[in-house]
Scaffold this active site. Sequence first.
Site, short mmCIF file in Angstrom:
data_model
loop_
_atom_site.label_atom_id
_atom_site.label_comp_id
_atom_site.label_asym_id
_atom_site.label_seq_id
_atom_site.Cartn_x
_atom_site.Cartn_y
_atom_site.Cartn_z
N LEU A 21 0.55 -1.47 -0.14
CA LEU A 21 0.04 -0.04 0.08
C LEU A 21 0.78 1.21 0.03
CD1 LEU A 21 -2.78 -1.16 2.49
CD2 LEU A 21 -2.89 -1.27 0.07
N GLY A 46 11.64 1.12 3.69
CA GLY A 46 10.50 0.06 3.46
C GLY A 46 11.28 -1.49 3.54
N GLU A 47 12.43 -1.56 4.24
CA GLU A 47 13.09 -2.84 4.48
C GLU A 47 12.05 -4.15 4.57
OE1 GLU A 47 17.21 -4.85 5.76
OE2 GLU A 47 16.47 -2.80 6.67
#
Length: 197
Positions: A21, A46-47
């Site tokens: 998202l 965003g790992e």
Amino acid sequence: KIFDEGLLGELASSIREFGVLQPIVFTKVEKDTELGTAIEYQLIAGERRLMASKLVGLERIPAIVKKGIQDKERLELAIIENIQRADLNPIETARAYSRLQDNFNLTQREIATRMGKSREVVANSVRLLSLPQNVQDSLSSGSISESQARLLLSISDIPKQQMLFDDIIKNNLSVRDFKNRIKKIKDESSFFAGNVT
């Protein structure tokens, strides 16, 4: 460094059902080589989403490439993103705050403002790094709680601190039991200090 496998699995299930998202964030890094310029993409934020997407087997996910970000700003963004993760252990959080202080000369008040926390929360977190390494490791692994670790900080005598830490581990003391044990030790110390002639 440490990812909760259960939470990662939950995120993977969510991604399988709903997709990613919120895009992960990269920056473009150009490096000079003998053959010209090599371009690499460095993950900033965003790992966990990337790892969970790989678990699901996705080949493509939404990503944003931020241009013109300096090394210092990139590191600061990555650290702040990392601190905002739900599954950081207290030592990882403390180290991140400490890096923001050391690498970016931010005060604890500035860090607190950026993180939406009080200055005291940041200060208490960073203080955990003054505990001996074995205590920090136990806090990281969840063998002791952050409350127990903070109580250990109230003991300045290192051998006594180590003895109390061993006591927590050996006897699986609750925070309340541990607080009572420390109070008793401090009361005894002040009694003996008052009776020295």
